[in-house]
Design an enzyme around this catalytic site. Structure first.
Site, PDB file in Angstrom:
ATOM      1  N   HIS A   1      62.912  12.482  88.884  1.00 41.15           N
ATOM      2  CA  HIS A   1      63.729  13.519  89.521  1.00 41.15           C
ATOM      3  C   HIS A   1      64.986  13.723  88.667  1.00 41.15           C
ATOM      4  CE1 HIS A   1      66.521  15.385  92.311  1.00 41.15           C
ATOM      5  NE2 HIS A   1      65.471  15.733  93.054  1.00 41.15           N
TER       6      HIS A   1
ATOM      7  N   ASP B   1      96.764 -18.768  70.891  1.00 39.48           N
ATOM      8  CA  ASP B   1      96.012 -19.282  72.033  1.00 39.48           C
ATOM      9  C   ASP B   1      96.501 -20.689  72.344  1.00 39.48           C
ATOM     10  OD1 ASP B   1      93.046 -18.225  73.293  1.00 39.48           O
ATOM     11  OD2 ASP B   1      93.716 -20.260  73.775  1.00 39.48           O
TER      12      ASP B   1
ATOM     13  N   THR C   1      92.585  -7.492  82.757  1.00 43.07           N
ATOM     14  CA  THR C   1      92.346  -6.668  83.955  1.00 43.07           C
ATOM     15  C   THR C   1      93.389  -6.947  85.035  1.00 43.07           C
ATOM     16  OG1 THR C   1      90.009  -6.737  83.487  1.00 43.07           O
ATOM     17  CG2 THR C   1      90.624  -6.109  85.727  1.00 43.07           C
TER      18      THR C   1
ATOM     19  N   LYS D   1      89.527   1.207  85.556  1.00 40.65           N
ATOM     20  CA  LYS D   1      88.797   0.037  85.046  1.00 40.65           C
ATOM     21  C   LYS D   1      87.936  -0.601  86.147  1.00 40.65           C
ATOM     22  CE  LYS D   1      87.639  -3.876  83.271  1.00 40.65           C
ATOM     23  NZ  LYS D   1      87.852  -4.965  82.401  1.00 40.65           N
TER      24      LYS D   1
ATOM     25  N   ARG E   1      87.538  -2.225  77.910  1.00 41.07           N
ATOM     26  CA  ARG E   1      86.297  -1.843  78.600  1.00 41.07           C
ATOM     27  C   ARG E   1      85.150  -1.910  77.610  1.00 41.07           C
ATOM     28  NH1 ARG E   1      88.455   2.703  78.514  1.00 41.07           N
ATOM     29  NH2 ARG E   1      87.250   4.070  79.859  1.00 41.07           N
TER      30      ARG E   1
ATOM     31  N   THR F   1      92.047 -12.946  83.797  1.00 38.66           N
ATOM     32  CA  THR F   1      92.594 -12.831  85.161  1.00 38.66           C
ATOM     33  C   THR F   1      91.413 -13.064  86.103  1.00 38.66           C
ATOM     34  OG1 THR F   1      92.367 -10.430  84.940  1.00 38.66           O
ATOM     35  CG2 THR F   1      94.569 -11.317  84.736  1.00 38.66           C
TER      36      THR F   1
ATOM     37  N   CYS G   1      82.845  -9.598  84.391  1.00 39.61           N
ATOM     38  CA  CYS G   1      83.498  -8.392  84.929  1.00 39.61           C
ATOM     39  C   CYS G   1      82.905  -7.885  86.238  1.00 39.61           C
ATOM     40  CB  CYS G   1      83.451  -7.289  83.890  1.00 39.61           C
ATOM     41  SG  CYS G   1      84.308  -7.802  82.415  1.00 39.61           S
TER      42      CYS G   1
END
Ligand code: SAJ
Length: 455
Positions: free
Chosen positions: A256, A44, A133, A218, A166, A99, A272
């Site tokens: 229902h 990183d 992503t 995705k 995900r 991203t 997200c």
């Protein structure tokens, strides 16, 4: 390196793996690959993050399994680093950098720079996997040309796949291991190598598809959720206007067999759902079809905190004839997750502060304040407040005894309990002595007339 050698090395878990980005997805993924037996370098650019990881500490402390895996694997199979020299000659490089969305399109700056790094450190004939992503068509129109411009042919000189993460924050390890995974690959060998790698730590099914399908899946998943929450939120706004309780409407409609309405609330947050629908929207509009439903859903969801800021402002002014003290309780984007990213509580707090109220903020999991006055003790935060606004569905709140809570506020005059995540029973709250208002319920409480709040 020959294809067969790489396949053998991955199968034997002897391949050297580097993971670029040690955040919400990069760190747990690195640890899972390390646990499977590979040697993993977690890279990183954030030096402080790497220093912390090297000492065995992580901001994902509350994520089940992560702190234990980190302490167990660090220095054995997992090596946090910000020295690129450690990554040279990697057999496999995974990219897990953000991203984010820019003003009018995706911001792929970090991804491109990570891809450049990956191409610089991966050995010839190695595998590069993108977990970040991607907007639709980015693999074909951006990533492949960039790799090829470096003189590398995908499928022979280098292998390349897109495997979007995900996983649900709060359950990262469980979801990363158990969910079914999609691998987008433009050639057979890249797909096969990525599949062998993921099989080492994923228990769910793994499906190989073309990159564009993987990109779409995705984004469609998260847009589906966003649109469905927007539907619930729209019905809630209608119920407020029409004078009916959304909770009862939802409860009965959901009986229902083919209806499953989600829970309305003060808004949608997280990194997200607030971004992925836009990735779909922008590219589709650019190519000639404007997805109005997706755009309108985003608009409905991001408008919710502003609406409730207005509701609270109006109620406090009616109640007190002026500004008041509002305790905003719960700042994370969702319950029990120590994550403030894109939290809808942020605009709510900012709006209330802008309107001149004294805003106290309390959250048991994070120390953000979004411009309010942070109070670390719950009882201190509620004492003497005009409004208790519950804005995150933390378990700690669900267990509150409302009678005791009312006593802890300790005022003689009316106190509003605003239920932004439908946590409490309205009758119980009223019996405890609160003026109860919530999402999707008419605001007739104060003077028996419907307060009309416009868009
Ligand atoms: N929310 C509601 N009402 C609901 C459900 C959620 O208002 O009925 C709100 C939450 O409070 C929160 C936001 O929506 O603010 C999003 O929460 P979430 O639990 O729906 O999703 P995320 O953002 O934590 O994770 C999603 C997941 N996607 C789907 O469920 C389709 C996760 O599987 C993805 O991996 C993740 O996005 C991601 O990284 O893309």
């Amino acid at each position: 390196m020959l294809y067969e050698d790489l396949e053998t090395a991955i199968k034997a878990r002897e391949a050297k793996v580097s993971v670029l980005g040690q955040g919400y997805i990069g760190l747990p993924t690195s640890l899972l690959i390390a646990r499977a037996g590979f040697t993993v370098y977690g890279f990183d650019v954030n030096e402080e993050l790497i220093r912390d990881l090297s000492k065995g500490s992580t901001k994902l402390e509350e994520e089940k399994g992560i702190p234990e895996l980190l302490r167990d694997l660090k220095g054995r199979n997992y090596f946090p680093t910000n020295d690129l020299d450690d990554l040279y000659g990697s057999d496999v490089v995974l990219i897990a950098v953000p991203t984010p969305k820019g003003r009018n399109g995706p911001d792929l700056g970090m991804l491109i720079s990570a891809l450049e790094t990956a191409l610089g450190v991966v050995r010839r004939g190695g595998l590069v996997v993108i977990e970040s992503t991607l907007p639709p068509r980015a693999f074909q129109d951006l990533i492949l040309p960039l790799v090829e411009s470096r003189g590398m042919r995908v499928g022979t000189d280098i292998y390349l796949a897109y495997c979007p993460e995900r996983a649900l924050p709060g359950k990262l390890i469980q979801e990363l291991t158990q969910n079914f995974r999609i691998i987008g690959a433009a050639d057979e060998r890249s797909g096969r190598l990525a599949k062998i790698l993921y099989e080492s730590f994923v228990e769910g099914n793994i499906e190989i598809v073309d990159p564009l399908t993987a990109e779409m899946v995705k984004l469609v998943e998260n847009s589906f959720r966003d649109v469905n929450i927007a539907f619930a939120n729209e019905i809630a706004r209608m119920c407020e206007t029409l004078g009916v309780d959304v909770r009862r409407v939802r409860e009965l409609a959901n009986k229902h067999p083919r209806v499953n309405m989600l829970i309305p609330g003060i808004g949608v947050g997280g990194s997200c759902l607030t971004k992925d629908p836009w990735f779909l929207y922008w590219i589709s509009r650019e190519r000639g079809y404007t997805p109005n439903l997706i755009r309108e859903s985003r608009r409905i969801n991001s408008g919710m905190p502003y609406h409730y800021a207005e509701v609270l402002d109006e109620l406090v002014r009616r109640l007190r004839g002026g500004r008041g003290t509002i305790a905003v309780l719960g700042l994370t984007y969702k319950g029990d997750v120590p994550d403030p990213r894109e939290s809808p509580v942020e605009p709510l707090v900012k709006e209330l502060v802008k309107r001149g109220h004294t805003v106290r903020t309390y959250d048991p999991l994070i120390d953000s304040s979004f411009g309010g006055e942070r109070i670390s003790d719950f009882l201190e935060a509620v004492r003497g407040a005009d409004v208790l606004a519950f804005t995150a569905d933390h378990s700690e709140f669900k267990m509150l005894d409302l009678k005791k809570l009312r006593r802890a506020v300790g005022k003689d005059g009316p106190v509003i309990l605003f239920d932004g995540r439908l946590l409490f029973d309205p009758e119980e709250a009223e019996e405890a002595g609160f003026l109860y208002i919530s999402v999707g319920r008419p605001y007739s409480i104060l003077d028996n007339s419907l307060v009309t709040i416009k868009d």
